[in-house]
Design a protein around this motif. Sequence first.
Motif, mmCIF file in Angstrom:
data_model
loop_
_atom_site.group_PDB
_atom_site.id
_atom_site.type_symbol
_atom_site.label_atom_id
_atom_site.label_comp_id
_atom_site.label_asym_id
_atom_site.label_seq_id
_atom_site.Cartn_x
_atom_site.Cartn_y
_atom_site.Cartn_z
ATOM 1 N N ALA A 23 38.704 52.926 8.859
ATOM 2 C CA ALA A 23 40.285 51.716 8.360
ATOM 3 C C ALA A 23 39.448 50.528 9.988
ATOM 4 C CB ALA A 23 41.167 52.648 9.322
ATOM 5 N N ALA A 24 38.783 51.029 11.315
ATOM 6 C CA ALA A 24 37.999 50.220 12.596
ATOM 7 C C ALA A 24 37.489 49.199 10.785
ATOM 8 C CB ALA A 24 37.721 50.559 12.978
ATOM 9 N N LEU A 25 36.450 48.968 10.366
ATOM 10 C CA LEU A 25 35.409 47.828 9.503
ATOM 11 C C LEU A 25 36.826 47.497 9.116
ATOM 12 C CD1 LEU A 25 32.260 50.237 8.200
ATOM 13 C CD2 LEU A 25 32.881 49.363 10.742
ATOM 14 N N VAL A 26 37.216 47.588 8.378
ATOM 15 C CA VAL A 26 38.242 46.676 7.866
ATOM 16 C C VAL A 26 39.361 45.821 8.456
ATOM 17 C CG1 VAL A 26 40.585 47.027 5.940
ATOM 18 C CG2 VAL A 26 38.681 48.561 5.654
ATOM 19 N N ALA A 27 39.593 46.718 9.416
ATOM 20 C CA ALA A 27 40.192 46.106 10.424
ATOM 21 C C ALA A 27 39.207 44.968 11.500
ATOM 22 C CB ALA A 27 41.168 46.856 12.035
ATOM 23 N N ILE A 28 38.164 45.263 11.263
ATOM 24 C CA ILE A 28 36.925 44.056 12.221
ATOM 25 C C ILE A 28 37.284 42.961 10.974
ATOM 26 C CG2 ILE A 28 34.436 43.766 12.231
ATOM 27 C CD1 ILE A 28 34.266 46.888 13.667
ATOM 28 N N VAL A 29 36.974 42.905 9.787
ATOM 29 C CA VAL A 29 37.022 41.470 8.911
ATOM 30 C C VAL A 29 37.899 41.495 9.287
ATOM 31 C CG1 VAL A 29 36.807 40.924 6.174
ATOM 32 C CG2 VAL A 29 35.309 42.985 7.319
ATOM 33 N N LEU A 30 39.240 42.002 9.279
ATOM 34 C CA LEU A 30 40.834 41.272 8.726
ATOM 35 C C LEU A 30 40.879 40.560 10.002
ATOM 36 C CD1 LEU A 30 43.023 43.984 7.342
ATOM 37 C CD2 LEU A 30 42.009 41.954 6.332
ATOM 38 N N LEU A 31 40.790 40.811 11.594
ATOM 39 C CA LEU A 31 40.713 40.250 12.452
ATOM 40 C C LEU A 31 39.774 38.827 12.128
ATOM 41 C CD1 LEU A 31 40.401 44.052 14.531
ATOM 42 C CD2 LEU A 31 42.101 41.585 14.613
ATOM 43 N N SER A 32 38.482 38.513 12.178
ATOM 44 C CA SER A 32 37.939 38.040 11.853
ATOM 45 C C SER A 32 37.890 36.594 10.885
ATOM 46 C CB SER A 32 36.260 38.201 11.311
ATOM 47 O OG SER A 32 35.721 39.517 12.461
ATOM 48 N N VAL A 86 21.886 38.422 10.514
ATOM 49 C CA VAL A 86 22.658 38.743 12.125
ATOM 50 C C VAL A 86 24.026 39.696 12.157
ATOM 51 C CG1 VAL A 86 24.634 37.450 13.528
ATOM 52 C CG2 VAL A 86 22.912 35.799 12.592
ATOM 53 N N CYS A 87 24.423 39.939 10.267
ATOM 54 C CA CYS A 87 25.191 41.349 10.793
ATOM 55 C C CYS A 87 23.800 42.235 10.624
ATOM 56 C CB CYS A 87 25.253 40.905 9.342
ATOM 57 S SG CYS A 87 26.059 42.989 9.169
ATOM 58 N N VAL A 88 22.843 42.533 10.297
ATOM 59 C CA VAL A 88 21.034 43.584 10.279
ATOM 60 C C VAL A 88 20.944 43.165 11.877
ATOM 61 C CG1 VAL A 88 19.770 43.505 9.494
ATOM 62 C CG2 VAL A 88 20.928 43.142 7.718
ATOM 63 N N ALA A 89 20.962 42.287 12.015
ATOM 64 C CA ALA A 89 20.317 42.655 13.242
ATOM 65 C C ALA A 89 20.827 42.969 14.957
ATOM 66 C CB ALA A 89 20.139 40.250 14.177
ATOM 67 N N TRP A 90 22.677 42.525 14.291
ATOM 68 C CA TRP A 90 23.547 42.805 15.709
ATOM 69 C C TRP A 90 23.250 44.941 15.123
ATOM 70 C CZ3 TRP A 90 27.724 38.418 16.387
ATOM 71 C CH2 TRP A 90 26.693 37.718 16.932
ATOM 72 N N GLY A 91 23.272 45.486 13.884
ATOM 73 C CA GLY A 91 23.863 46.779 13.243
ATOM 74 C C GLY A 91 22.544 47.289 14.100
ATOM 75 N N VAL A 151 29.189 38.581 9.186
ATOM 76 C CA VAL A 151 29.039 38.811 10.687
ATOM 77 C C VAL A 151 28.737 40.595 11.340
ATOM 78 C CG1 VAL A 151 27.987 38.469 12.912
ATOM 79 C CG2 VAL A 151 27.842 36.939 10.896
ATOM 80 N N SER A 152 30.454 40.246 11.014
ATOM 81 C CA SER A 152 31.395 41.449 12.025
ATOM 82 C C SER A 152 31.105 42.447 11.432
ATOM 83 C CB SER A 152 33.432 41.309 11.874
ATOM 84 O OG SER A 152 33.700 41.239 10.785
ATOM 85 N N LEU A 153 30.605 43.189 9.943
ATOM 86 C CA LEU A 153 30.218 44.123 9.600
ATOM 87 C C LEU A 153 28.722 44.583 10.188
ATOM 88 C CD1 LEU A 153 31.326 43.232 5.445
ATOM 89 C CD2 LEU A 153 32.009 44.494 7.295
ATOM 90 N N SER A 154 28.525 44.266 10.900
ATOM 91 C CA SER A 154 27.317 45.409 11.833
ATOM 92 C C SER A 154 27.915 46.520 12.319
ATOM 93 C CB SER A 154 27.421 43.991 12.693
ATOM 94 O OG SER A 154 28.155 44.347 14.153
ATOM 95 N N PRO A 155 28.839 46.777 12.695
ATOM 96 C CA PRO A 155 28.710 48.664 12.363
ATOM 97 C C PRO A 155 28.342 49.019 11.074
ATOM 98 C CG PRO A 155 30.146 47.259 13.713
ATOM 99 C CD PRO A 155 30.128 45.939 12.899
ATOM 100 N N VAL A 156 28.651 47.991 9.961
ATOM 101 C CA VAL A 156 28.187 49.721 8.521
ATOM 102 C C VAL A 156 26.662 49.828 8.864
ATOM 103 C CG1 VAL A 156 27.601 49.611 6.772
ATOM 104 C CG2 VAL A 156 30.207 47.987 7.438
ATOM 105 N N ILE A 157 25.556 48.619 9.451
ATOM 106 C CA ILE A 157 24.498 48.428 9.546
ATOM 107 C C ILE A 157 24.203 49.623 10.552
ATOM 108 C CG2 ILE A 157 22.013 47.903 10.173
ATOM 109 C CD1 ILE A 157 23.629 46.686 7.809
#
Length: 312
Positions: free
Chosen positions: A130-139, A160-165, A101-107
Amino acid sequence: MKNGTRSWILYASLLVLFWGVWGAFSSEPNSRYGYPNEMIYIIWAFTMLIPAFFAMRGNTFDRRPVAATYGLIAGLTGAGGQLLLFQALSDGPAYLIFPLVSLSPVITVLMATVLLRERITRLAVVGVVAALVAIVLLSIPSGSDDSDSHGPWLLIAILVCVAWGVQAFCMRKAALVGVNDATTFGWMTISGLLLVPVAFALMGGLPDGAPWQAPALTAVTQVLNAVGALFLVMAFSRGKATVVAPVTNALAPVLTIVLSLAVYQTLPSVWGTLGIVLALAGSTLMVYSDEKSGESSVAPGAADNDVSPVGR
């Protein structure tokens, strides 16, 4: 800042503060009192009325169809995604769902780059990655459970990932077509309330025997969530979606971890520590790149007199 063109940094910082604190204590009603997640959603939907009231003071509600369209899409994808997340968590493992789900910023980044033609420098690209990798690691939680690693929850988590993106993209798009922040947030509030009956249906009725502390604690924490959502709208109307989305999604969990360390004496995992470093590094690179470009990203929908949930 040049003529306020980087005011998105202020609102993104306030968002990180409010969502960081909210994240540290948001699970307390459920973990401490067994309060249903659907009831938490319902209370959150009503707390949205508080910042909405202050946001609308001195601002005109935009009645154009385009304002309703982007506002409702942003609201329904955000609130609907929250309800879908509860369903996914009831069927699948959190340690796999949250990183997905945390990958929504990619969308958001992809949509902003393709549809809004937002330019992004090479330095900013490094920061975004770097931020996207960090989001996944923090999750990634420190532990795991025995839940199946496949099932219906996987499709729900992707939705959910697509919706939030899409929600984040619509916030930016609304501002670009001249919709003011207060109107967009107003439609988001309306959307959240529209889904309250759905949450009741999923819950099967009011919870029995819940102590008064559960709804009280929920209300306090969800006000932080609601105010943070307003700051998110304001940040997107003043900054590029390709920068705002990864920065805010990466830094809020960092503050949550720091507060959890101070309050609960909980050390972050190795992945969490690495995520903190990447989040700070990536966000710094993106902000520096945005400042260096000198390009104004303030959209027409960003009001001259900034709305504030704490008054004027």
